[in-house]
Enzyme design. Structure first.
Site, PDB file in Angstrom:
ATOM      1  N   SER A   1       0.816  -1.215   0.000  1.00 20.99           N
ATOM      2  CA  SER A   1       0.000   0.000   0.000  1.00 20.99           C
ATOM      3  C   SER A   1       0.852   1.268   0.000  1.00 20.99           C
ATOM      4  CB  SER A   1      -0.952  -0.033   1.195  1.00 20.99           C
ATOM      5  OG  SER A   1      -1.856   1.046   1.172  1.00 20.99           O
TER       6      SER A   1
ATOM      7  N   ASP B   1      -1.334   1.488  -3.819  1.00 25.39           N
ATOM      8  CA  ASP B   1      -2.156   0.430  -4.415  1.00 25.39           C
ATOM      9  C   ASP B   1      -3.567   0.914  -4.737  1.00 25.39           C
ATOM     10  OD1 ASP B   1      -3.004   0.605  -1.770  1.00 25.39           O
ATOM     11  OD2 ASP B   1      -3.348  -1.546  -1.572  1.00 25.39           O
TER      12      ASP B   1
ATOM     13  N   GLU C   1     -12.024   6.148   6.550  1.00 26.92           N
ATOM     14  CA  GLU C   1     -10.984   6.502   7.494  1.00 26.92           C
ATOM     15  C   GLU C   1     -10.456   7.881   7.115  1.00 26.92           C
ATOM     16  OE1 GLU C   1      -8.622   2.820   9.065  1.00 26.92           O
ATOM     17  OE2 GLU C   1      -8.704   2.671   6.879  1.00 26.92           O
ATOM     18  N   ALA C   2      -9.899   8.592   8.088  1.00 28.81           N
ATOM     19  CA  ALA C   2      -9.366   9.921   7.803  1.00 28.81           C
ATOM     20  C   ALA C   2      -8.276   9.869   6.733  1.00 28.81           C
ATOM     21  CB  ALA C   2      -8.828  10.550   9.085  1.00 28.81           C
ATOM     22  N   ASN C   3      -7.595   8.722   6.602  1.00 28.02           N
ATOM     23  CA  ASN C   3      -6.525   8.595   5.607  1.00 28.02           C
ATOM     24  C   ASN C   3      -7.051   8.517   4.172  1.00 28.02           C
ATOM     25  OD1 ASN C   3      -7.374   5.904   5.163  1.00 28.02           O
ATOM     26  ND2 ASN C   3      -5.911   5.083   6.633  1.00 28.02           N
TER      27      ASN C   3
ATOM     28  N   ARG D   1      -2.097   4.358  19.333  1.00 29.11           N
ATOM     29  CA  ARG D   1      -2.497   2.983  19.027  1.00 29.11           C
ATOM     30  C   ARG D   1      -1.345   2.273  18.320  1.00 29.11           C
ATOM     31  NH1 ARG D   1      -3.428   2.753  13.578  1.00 29.11           N
ATOM     32  NH2 ARG D   1      -4.162   0.616  13.785  1.00 29.11           N
ATOM     33  N   PRO D   2      -1.218   0.961  18.542  1.00 36.38           N
ATOM     34  CA  PRO D   2      -0.153   0.222  17.859  1.00 36.38           C
ATOM     35  C   PRO D   2      -0.480   0.025  16.391  1.00 36.38           C
ATOM     36  CG  PRO D   2      -1.546  -1.276  19.108  1.00 36.38           C
ATOM     37  CD  PRO D   2      -2.034   0.097  19.424  1.00 36.38           C
TER      38      PRO D   2
ATOM     39  N   GLY E   1      -0.877  -1.936  12.937  1.00 33.41           N
ATOM     40  CA  GLY E   1      -1.296  -3.305  12.662  1.00 33.41           C
ATOM     41  C   GLY E   1      -0.270  -4.095  11.888  1.00 33.41           C
TER      42      GLY E   1
ATOM     43  N   ARG F   1       1.368   4.671  16.651  1.00 33.80           N
ATOM     44  CA  ARG F   1       0.894   5.838  15.907  1.00 33.80           C
ATOM     45  C   ARG F   1       0.217   6.815  16.866  1.00 33.80           C
ATOM     46  NH1 ARG F   1       2.017   4.619  10.843  1.00 33.80           N
ATOM     47  NH2 ARG F   1       1.959   2.452  10.165  1.00 33.80           N
TER      48      ARG F   1
END
Length: 546
Positions: free
Chosen positions: A67, A280, A372-374, A500-501, A503, A509
């Site tokens: 990605s 991607d 998602e905000a992304n 948050r970790p 994935g 992050r």
């Protein structure tokens, strides 16, 4: 059965052996790490995809991509029968199979077959796609060898966007009811619906049908060029970062979103409408320069509110009784949530980060919008909503204006790739809504003002040391971290921050927002430093980007 598994283990040990004791974990986006560490994982995921196909009696997809990550990385994820992410219970199976010793591969395969009541030898069909990374062809071959080692059949589509593979899998498993499982079917479905919605005039009001696009030097740029042939003159797209540079390097949706500036290769003019894809092509963000020359980002939150507002308008004007919800994560800007609740009057649900969580929650609504905000997201129409819209679009007993609106809704469903977030599909969706409203980006942006925000990441020895609750908005491990974060946040006006970790990699992050950009930056930095201190940070001490 024994002969098949013996041969599979032998091929795996000889051609794709596990060479390292490093644990590789199947996360939100599948496996993702340095490409040189992935050959044995790819081979074993080919085996697993064939087993999953045997169990579900359906086509399973395997996508080779990392990605938005830079080129040294690569990854792989499996796509379940309806285009959704791999079932959660199988993520653990994937992790186990990827990490067993070479000599334990056969016994582990036997366990998977037995525990999941899979009959080896049943027809298995796996679709394989890959992104444009130099490592992807070799890794795709490892997947293919894995599938064929247990007598599964493979269709290798070569270079695809991730959403295209999801689309193909869904089409095939619905007996082509969703569309034709090939690139021509994909492009025709999107483009024909888009052109029908656009009508005779490509421009409308302040909307102009020219767009500047950052292709992240990835597959999205390649596929956009093909899509343009199907779109004709309905949308003019000038593509930058089209493949002559490094993938995601100083370009792409993640670069633009995190650093909040245009791609390095793009010189923007005031008011020019621009967008970025990721490597991607499953993420999309828009941006422009305002009249003062200031960079303005329209991310996934802005896309979600634009789309939800238009859908609510169409539902109301069609007279259909459909409930709509908008699903967000903790990354959603606080201003967007307030706008959705108070202005749009649409129900908001918050879930942990990860498309699988958003997609699942969106299924609870007649029309579920998630982004998602992304910039990764889509819209899902329930079977009930689909049937009601289709019926209303041809119901001669209804007023003509309601029928016309229902027809627009029906066409809009074909512009949307409902299987997964799809940057090309979402781009056509945004362009459709802007054209319908006659809006420039500045008019879209004026709906509400984002709180200034900043994202950072902290390298740690083990990301699993961070444990969260409340849709990842609060840390419960390590002890004392959340108390420290709360104390830091309290110092900033309109402050909010969470950690948050990742994935997919050993980083934590950090997200922060506050009343000014300087305060958001300082809040993120102070929280990052505290995580580095309390969560066994490694490498360079976190610092703000220049």
């Amino acid at each position: 059965m024994a002969d098949i598994l013996n041969n599979s283990q032998q091929l795996g040990a000889e051609k794709y052996p596990r060479k390292s004791e490093k644990l590789i974990q199947y996360g939100t986006s599948g496996f993702r790490t340095k490409a040189e560490e992935l050959a044995h994982v790819m081979y074993r995921m080919g085996v697993l995809a064939a087993f999953r196909s045997m169990q579900k009696n359906a086509v399973i997809g395997v996508m080779i991509t990392a990605s938005h990550n830079d080129e040294p990385d690569n990854g792989v994820k499996l796509v379940d029968p309806h285009g959704e992410m791999l079932e959660a219970s199988w993520e653990g199976i994937a992790t186990k199979l990827a990490n067993v010793k070479n000599e334990e591969l056969k016994s582990t395969m036997c366990d998977i077959l037995e525990e999941n009541k899979i009959e080896l030898g049943k027809n298995a069909m796996v679709y394989v796609g890959r992104d444009t990374r130099p490592s992807s062809p070799y890794l795709a071959q490892a997947v293919i060898d894995g599938v064929e080692s247990v007598q599964g059949c493979v269709t290798d589509f070569g270079i695809l966007s991730t959403p295209q593979l999801h689309f193909f899998v869904t089409c095939q498993n619905t007996n082509k009811a969703y569309g034709e499982p090939n690139e021509e079917g994909y492009f025709k479905k999107l483009a024909s619906a888009f052109k029908a919605l656009r009508g005779e005039s490509a421009d409308n009001g302040q909307y102009q049908h020219s767009l500047t696009l950052d292709g992240a030097n990835g597959v999205g740029a390649l596929k956009m060029k093909i899509l343009q042939e199907y779109l004709g003159n309905s949308l003019e797209v000038s593509i930058f970062s089209s493949g002559d540079g490094k993938l995601n390097y100083q370009c792409g949706a993640d670069y633009v979103k995190v650093l909040q500036k245009p791609p390095h290769s793009m010189q923007l003019e005031v008011g020019q409408r621009a967008a970025s894809l990721d490597g991607d092509a499953d993420r999309l963000v828009y941006f422009y320069l305002d009249t003062q020359g200031k960079f303005k980002l329209l991310d996934g939150d802005k896309i979600a509110t634009l789309v939800a507002g238009y859908l609510k308008k169409l539902v109301k004007e069609s007279g259909l009784n459909l409930n709509m919800g908008l699903v967000q994560t903790a990354y959603a800007n606080g201003s967007s949530t307030e706008y959705i609740n108070n202005t749009l009057g649409v129900e908001v649900a918050c879930v942990p980060t990860g498309v699988k969580y958003l997609h699942h929650r969106a299924l609870d609504f007649d029309i579920g919008v998630y982004f998602e905000a992304n910039g990764h997201g889509t819209v899902i129409f329930s079977p009930t909503a689909t049937d009601m819209i289709k019926k209303a679009a041809s119901d001669e007993t209804l007023p003509s204006d309601q029928v016309a609106t229902a027809k627009r809704l029906f066409l809009l469903m074909d512009v949307i790739n409902q299987t997964v977030g799809d940057a090309l599909s979402d781009l056509l969706l945004v362009e459709t809504v802007l054209h319908a409203f006659g809006w420039s980006l500045a008019e879209w942006d004026a709906a509400y003002t984002d709180l200034p925000n900043r994202q950072m990441k902290v390298s740690v020895a083990d990301r699993n040391v961070i444990q969260t609750t409340d849709a990842e908005r609060r840390c419960v491990e390590p002890p004392g971290l959340q108390t420290e974060i709360d104390s830091i946040v309290a110092k900033f006006n309109k402050g909010r921050s969470f950690a948050r970790p990742s994935g997919t990699e050993d980083v934590v992050r950090v997200y922060a927002e506050a009343d000014t950009q300087a305060n958001a930056d300082q809040l993120a930095h102070q929280v990052a430093l505290k995580i580095y201190e309390l969560a066994n940070g490694v490498g360079t001490v976190p610092s703000l980007p220049n």
